[in-house]
Design a protein around this motif. Structure first.
Motif, mmCIF file in Angstrom:
data_model
loop_
_atom_site.group_PDB
_atom_site.id
_atom_site.type_symbol
_atom_site.label_atom_id
_atom_site.label_comp_id
_atom_site.label_asym_id
_atom_site.label_seq_id
_atom_site.Cartn_x
_atom_site.Cartn_y
_atom_site.Cartn_z
ATOM 1 N N ARG A 21 58.041 40.412 35.623
ATOM 2 C CA ARG A 21 56.796 41.174 36.405
ATOM 3 C C ARG A 21 55.799 41.054 35.600
ATOM 4 O O ARG A 21 54.638 40.711 35.764
ATOM 5 N N TYR A 22 55.759 41.686 34.018
ATOM 6 C CA TYR A 22 54.538 41.238 33.106
ATOM 7 C C TYR A 22 54.546 40.204 33.097
ATOM 8 O O TYR A 22 52.977 39.590 32.845
ATOM 9 N N ALA A 23 54.901 38.942 33.444
ATOM 10 C CA ALA A 23 54.632 37.309 32.932
ATOM 11 C C ALA A 23 53.730 37.021 33.921
ATOM 12 O O ALA A 23 52.840 36.566 33.816
ATOM 13 N N THR A 24 53.882 37.790 35.537
ATOM 14 C CA THR A 24 52.505 36.928 36.590
ATOM 15 C C THR A 24 52.006 38.276 36.882
ATOM 16 O O THR A 24 51.959 38.369 38.541
ATOM 17 N N ALA A 25 52.250 39.282 36.027
ATOM 18 C CA ALA A 25 51.237 40.496 36.403
ATOM 19 C C ALA A 25 49.942 39.683 36.908
ATOM 20 O O ALA A 25 49.227 39.596 35.999
ATOM 21 N N PRO A 26 48.735 40.478 37.782
ATOM 22 C CA PRO A 26 47.654 39.099 38.695
ATOM 23 C C PRO A 26 46.841 40.011 37.474
ATOM 24 O O PRO A 26 46.151 39.507 37.278
ATOM 25 N N THR A 27 47.383 40.962 36.483
ATOM 26 C CA THR A 27 45.893 41.408 35.822
ATOM 27 C C THR A 27 45.539 40.419 34.999
ATOM 28 O O THR A 27 44.527 40.574 34.127
ATOM 29 N N GLU A 28 46.616 39.677 34.048
ATOM 30 C CA GLU A 28 46.873 38.977 33.472
ATOM 31 C C GLU A 28 46.639 37.458 33.757
ATOM 32 O O GLU A 28 46.101 37.545 32.334
ATOM 33 N N TRP A 29 46.126 37.448 34.759
ATOM 34 C CA TRP A 29 45.696 36.152 35.225
ATOM 35 C C TRP A 29 44.204 35.733 36.252
ATOM 36 O O TRP A 29 44.009 36.343 35.794
ATOM 37 N N LEU A 30 44.053 34.105 35.913
ATOM 38 C CA LEU A 30 42.599 34.130 36.840
ATOM 39 C C LEU A 30 42.636 34.620 38.480
ATOM 40 O O LEU A 30 44.012 34.484 38.232
ATOM 41 N N ALA A 31 41.719 35.531 38.635
ATOM 42 C CA ALA A 31 41.419 35.486 39.942
ATOM 43 C C ALA A 31 41.834 34.500 40.581
ATOM 44 O O ALA A 31 41.802 32.964 40.371
ATOM 45 N N SER A 32 42.197 35.009 41.994
ATOM 46 C CA SER A 32 42.242 33.645 42.601
ATOM 47 C C SER A 32 40.558 32.387 43.127
ATOM 48 O O SER A 32 39.398 33.418 43.867
ATOM 49 N N GLY A 33 41.310 31.675 43.035
ATOM 50 C CA GLY A 33 40.078 30.131 42.604
ATOM 51 C C GLY A 33 39.192 30.088 41.825
ATOM 52 O O GLY A 33 38.268 29.846 41.301
ATOM 53 N N ALA A 34 39.768 31.092 40.724
ATOM 54 C CA ALA A 34 39.063 30.510 39.558
ATOM 55 C C ALA A 34 39.399 30.235 38.605
ATOM 56 O O ALA A 34 38.812 28.962 37.586
ATOM 57 N N CYS A 35 40.803 29.200 38.722
ATOM 58 C CA CYS A 35 41.098 27.964 38.043
ATOM 59 C C CYS A 35 40.574 26.701 38.413
ATOM 60 O O CYS A 35 40.144 26.663 38.770
ATOM 61 N N PRO A 36 40.888 26.315 37.311
ATOM 62 C CA PRO A 36 40.008 25.034 37.271
ATOM 63 C C PRO A 36 40.701 24.008 37.853
ATOM 64 O O PRO A 36 39.597 23.122 38.017
ATOM 65 N N ALA A 37 41.287 23.803 38.083
ATOM 66 C CA ALA A 37 42.460 22.845 38.806
ATOM 67 C C ALA A 37 42.330 23.404 39.720
ATOM 68 O O ALA A 37 42.642 22.811 41.395
ATOM 69 N N GLY A 38 41.365 24.409 40.583
ATOM 70 C CA GLY A 38 41.765 24.804 41.604
ATOM 71 C C GLY A 38 42.897 25.483 42.549
ATOM 72 O O GLY A 38 44.117 25.573 41.980
ATOM 73 N N THR A 39 43.674 24.805 43.714
ATOM 74 C CA THR A 39 44.092 25.007 44.671
ATOM 75 C C THR A 39 46.185 23.788 43.761
ATOM 76 O O THR A 39 46.514 24.298 44.157
ATOM 77 N N SER A 40 44.997 23.124 42.907
ATOM 78 C CA SER A 40 46.256 22.263 42.452
ATOM 79 C C SER A 40 46.945 22.573 41.993
ATOM 80 O O SER A 40 47.553 21.903 41.487
ATOM 81 N N CYS A 41 46.122 23.950 40.933
ATOM 82 C CA CYS A 41 47.262 24.505 40.254
ATOM 83 C C CYS A 41 48.785 24.383 39.938
ATOM 84 O O CYS A 41 48.709 25.746 40.940
ATOM 85 N N PRO A 42 49.903 23.746 39.297
ATOM 86 C CA PRO A 42 51.163 24.688 40.353
ATOM 87 C C PRO A 42 51.015 25.564 39.548
ATOM 88 O O PRO A 42 52.359 27.009 39.642
ATOM 89 N N PHE A 43 50.815 26.071 38.203
ATOM 90 C CA PHE A 43 51.428 27.562 37.330
ATOM 91 C C PHE A 43 50.520 28.612 38.651
ATOM 92 O O PHE A 43 51.006 30.104 38.167
ATOM 93 N N CYS A 44 49.642 28.473 38.834
ATOM 94 C CA CYS A 44 48.670 29.295 39.437
ATOM 95 C C CYS A 44 49.365 29.706 40.664
ATOM 96 O O CYS A 44 49.166 30.787 41.152
ATOM 97 N N TYR A 45 49.896 28.637 41.203
ATOM 98 C CA TYR A 45 51.278 29.378 42.192
ATOM 99 C C TYR A 45 52.035 29.462 42.768
ATOM 100 O O TYR A 45 52.269 30.364 43.145
ATOM 101 N N SER A 46 52.848 29.125 41.082
ATOM 102 C CA SER A 46 54.002 29.987 40.451
ATOM 103 C C SER A 46 54.009 31.672 40.666
ATOM 104 O O SER A 46 54.499 32.258 41.186
#
Length: 708
Positions: free
Chosen positions: A252-277
């Motif tokens: 739960r801590y490792a996937t907390a949205p506050t610790e991740w990039l906001a939707s659409g901000a990833c440099p790989a876009g929708t192709s990032c498998p880690f943000c998708y996970s």
């Protein structure tokens, strides 16, 4: 100046450090930058016991154990438990941080000096109420610093002997692995140290997983001692009927949205498998399914996930396992962006290189579902390469490049690609629970309202990749990378169906098509099944978990009756009199078999007080002098369930056959020496049906037609 999204977000970049071979996986006392990747203390039943113990020590509660031994291997949280205990003592004794500060200095000596084996502190000058107690702390019992020329086992014996005779105000906290504990017991026995050997034997028995293991806290027969087997508790089970386990809190801590990039901000876009996970595992149902799979593997394999294993696993699933190279600077999202750019080169380059051809395959297989079940047929690369050579397909067309990429991807699986710290666990999990091997009759959810059977999926992919893609795409459950890869594989499958291509080498074309369709179906199965905990033998695993976690023993009682039928031969139990255990049976005409009444099998209740919940159940076999416990392993339980469904006994796994043969052999010795059992026994000799039994005046041989 406004910070960039990359500067604000911590994950997935910082998750790389969670791995066991990085700094985040190794705990050092009073070092806030080590060992605890999450901000929250991961609570276990031991943590609760240590908190209560600190309260009892501070209040002077009578009968509080003075000697604490935390037993287990590396990565089980021993150091974390010691540090938390010291913090609790500091608070309960009103030291206002002085105890922590003093011990922190002792455990971080000046440069060039080693941390001593035992750190001692008297609290009289630190506490406000002047309560006197001496605390001896051994962070690692295998260390001999400050005692050069002495070995760790003898030092442990000496410390225990001294403490048993010390004042009631002397307390001892020690982290010890099982190897040092065993060596200390051997040392005590060899040197005839009777008191030490009795204590060490009691400790060894208490931290074992045997059916007769006594109380740990306090240690049976030694009220001043408490031990705890830290490698027995499951981090996937909540303590005291709590719904949330330590593993749940970690993910739960490792996937907390506050610790991740906001939707659409990833440099790989929708192709990032880690943000998708992350977007999947932030949901309670998918997170629970992942933890269920990990728990099932724990039960089926008998291998427990330690803290360090879980840290490494989360790092691997959410940040990958890719060394920093030019182009992605060690960031998982930058690595995904790098692959996206490489993949675009396929359309532009005349002769794209291997990294560009395999980029889409790495992107599609790096989401957590594919990373968890990572195994592909690596030996198929040579066959695929030869078949492509025989077909002589036109070079530099999209379909050919896709097939070349698949060849290179499968070939790359021959090289090490898993984190060394958890590679054996990941290999075992993928082999045992792969959703690609789940029953076709199983239903899997593709939305909150819709379920499909795996047979429907398999049928469509076996006909053509295009049919399978059309079927699964309408449910919108696949990642963009997975869909893109399936589209390319579908085009290659269509090309191989063309008469102009097939007439060259129809057999080779058919083999490649079967490989493509199998690859695509496995990819889809793993993607959708992992989210719902649909794995191979899921029904058996679920029922086995219920048996293990049923503290009342009702379900174990039902299993005992089934094992009884497996152990006995119908309504009798047979003992070979012409061979010993491990020897092959002689020819039928030379066999002599003792036939007695069937052996009983009952559920064996375990010690529950002062012990962690046992990770395994035991059955009690036999009666009288031949009674013995046997472990109810997953292999044995699975064999019982499969025999119910019609499996032939001749097809039982070797592990089950070995367990049953060992149990029969251990029962046989006492049986042939028990006069009460032999009263109604018979001996069958040879192949002609001769039987020897007792009569009113001795023994009588019966051949089947009359008596002699």
């Amino acid at each position: 100046m406004q910070e960039s999204p990359e500067a604000v977000s911590r994950f997935p970049r910082e998750l790389i450090e969670w791995a066991g071979h990085h700094s985040g996986g190794v705990k050092r006392l009073f070092d806030s930058n080590s060992g605890r990747p999450g901000k929250e203390l991961l609570r276990t039943s031991l943590i609760a016991k240590l908190e209560s113990w600190a309260t009892d020590v501070a209040s002077g509660h009578a009968g509080t154990p003075r000697i604490l031994l935390l037993v287990g291997g590396p990565g089980n949280g021993k150091t974390e438990a010691i540090e938390h205990t010291i913090k609790c003592l500091d608070q309960r004794l009103f030291c206002e941080g002085k105890l922590i500060e003093k011990l922190s200095q002792d455990f971080h000596p000046s440069s060039g000096q080693a941390v001593p084996r035992v750190v001692q502190i008297d609290t009289g000058s630190l506490v406000l109420n002047g309560k006197q107690l001496r605390l001896d702390i051994v962070q690692d019992a295998s260390v001999t610093a400050g005692n050069e020329g002495r070995d760790a086992p003898s030092l442990l014996i000496e410390e225990l002997n001294d403490l048993l005779q010390a004042s009631e105000t002397n307390y001892y906290l020690c982290c010890v692995n099982r190897g040092v504990l065993d060596d200390a017991l051997i040392n005590a026995i060899d040197n005839r140290l009777d008191k030490a050997s009795i204590l060490l034997e009691a400790i060894t028995r208490a931290v074992s997983l045997s059916a007769t293991a006594p109380s740990c806290w306090p240690l049976a027969g030694f009220p001043a001692v408490a031990v705890w087997p830290m490698d027995a508790e499951s981090l996937l089970v909540g303590m005291d009927n709590e719904a949330h386990s330590a593993a749940m809190a970690l993910i739960r801590y490792a996937t907390a949205p506050t610790e991740w990039l906001a939707s659409g901000a990833c440099p790989a876009g929708t192709s990032c498998p880690f943000c998708y996970s992350q977007t999947l595992l932030v949901r309670d149902e998918h997170r629970a399914a992942l933890l269920q799979i990990l728990r099932w593997y724990e039960l089926a394999s008998g291998k427990r996930w330690s803290f360090r294993d879980l840290f490494s696993l989360v790092s691997y699933l959410l940040a990958g396992h890719h060394p920093a190279r030019d182009g992605h600077k060690g960031s998982p999202c930058d690595w995904a962006k790098y692959l996206v750019e490489l993949d675009k080169q396929i359309l532009l380059a005349k002769n794209p290189r291997k990294p560009a051809l395999t980029a889409i395959f790495h992107l599609a297989t790096s989401s957590y579902q594919q990373a968890l079940f990572h195994r592909w047929e690596k030996n198929a690369a040579n066959s695929l390469r030869q078949d492509l050579k025989d077909l002589s397909l036109e070079k530099n067309i999209e379909e050919t490049r896709t097939l070349d990429g698949l060849t290179y991807f499968l070939q790359g699986r021959k090289d090490p690609y898993l984190p060394a710290t958890i590679s054996s666990l990941l290999e075992g999990l993928a082999e045992m629970l792969d959703p690609a091997l789940a029953s076709p009759d199983t239903e899997v959810a593709v939305s909150s309202r819709k379920k499909i059977t795996l047979a429907d999926l398999d049928t469509r992919f076996s006909r053509s990749l295009g049919d399978g893609l059309d079927f699964i795409r309408k449910h919108q459950v696949l990642a963009p990378n997975e869909l893109e890869l399936l589209k390319r594989l579908a085009k290659a499958d269509l090309l191989l169906s063309m008469p102009l291509v097939r007439r060259k080498k129809p057999t080779a074309a058919s083999r490649i098509q079967r490989m493509l369709r199998d690859f695509a179906c496995r990819l889809v199965r793993r993607s959708i099944c992992t989210r719902s905990a649909v794995v191979a033998d899921a029904a058996i695993l679920q029922s086995f978990q219920q048996v293990v976690e049923d503290q009342n023993g009702n379900k174990l009682y039902e299993v005992a009756k089934q094992v009884k039928d497996l152990l006995n031969d119908g309504q009798v139990f047979k003992v070979s009199l012409t061979t010993t255990f491990g020897q092959p049976l002689p020819p039928l005409q030379r066999q002599a078999t003792l036939v007695v009444q069937p052996r009983q099998v009952r559920a064996l209740p375990l010690m529950m007080t002062g012990r962690p919940l046992s990770p395994i159940c035991f059955l009690q076999v036999g009666s009288g002098s031949s009674i013995q416990p046997i472990a109810l392993t997953y292999d044995l339980y699975k064999a019982v369930k499969e025999l119910e469904r019609g499996l032939s006994p001749a097809s039982l796994p070797r592990t089950v056959v070995a367990l049953l043969d060992t149990t029969r052999a251990r029962l046989s010795g006492p049986i042939v020496r028990d006069p009460e059992v032999l009263v109604d026994a018979q001996i069958h000799i040879g192949a002609d049906g001769t039987e020897i039994g007792t009569s009113w005046n001795g023994f009588m041989a019966v051949t089947g037609k009359g008596s002699v």
